[in-house]
Design a protein around this motif. Structure first.
Motif: not given
Length: 138
Positions: A66-86
């Motif tokens: 599911r992660w591999k097939t995830l669209d970039s818009q939805t993936r950006q949500i998790y990338v933003a969370q990771a950036l905030a955690d960093k």
């Protein structure tokens, strides 16, 4: 098992592991999570709700697909969370390092003050074991 484990702990101590691995210092902030880990937390719960009989490995395979097939818009949500955690981690590390510097400065000052208490050979005297036993038995 427990008898063997207790003998092992007596011989080697608890928490013996790979001596080359650098251990996290006590009180240090937790490392930041990456985008996939945030996705995995959410998606794994969803996958296991859909099929509770799934094994750990099977669920991991489904989540990875599911992660591999995830669209970039939805993936950006998790990338933003990771950036905030960093950013949280970096802020916490600045505070923690400052606290460690304060601790080491006070320890150095205490060492200088305690230099008079040392014996001529440079070793501090240990209390005898008989005094510690007599005080604890009362």
């Amino acid at each position: 098992f427990f008898r063997e484990w207790s003998k092992y702990v007596e011989k080697y101590g608890k928490g013996v592991g790979n001596p080359k691995r650098k251990r996290k210092q006590e009180g240090a902030p937790k490392n930041p999570l990456n985008a996939y880990t945030f996705f995995n937390k959410v998606e794994r719960a969803r996958v296991l709700r859909e099929n509770a009989a799934m094994t750990f490995r099977e669920a991991a395979v489904v989540v990875a697909k599911r992660w591999k097939t995830l669209d970039s818009q939805t993936r950006q949500i998790y990338v933003a969370q990771a950036l905030a955690d960093k950013q949280r981690y970096e802020r916490d590390m600045v505070v923690w390092r400052a606290a460690q510097a304060d601790k080491s400065a006070t320890a150095d000052a205490a060492e200088v003050d305690g230099a008079d208490a040392k014996t001529p050979r440079g070793r501090r005297e240990r209390p005898s074991s008989s005094t510690s036993l007599s005080s604890s038995s009362s």
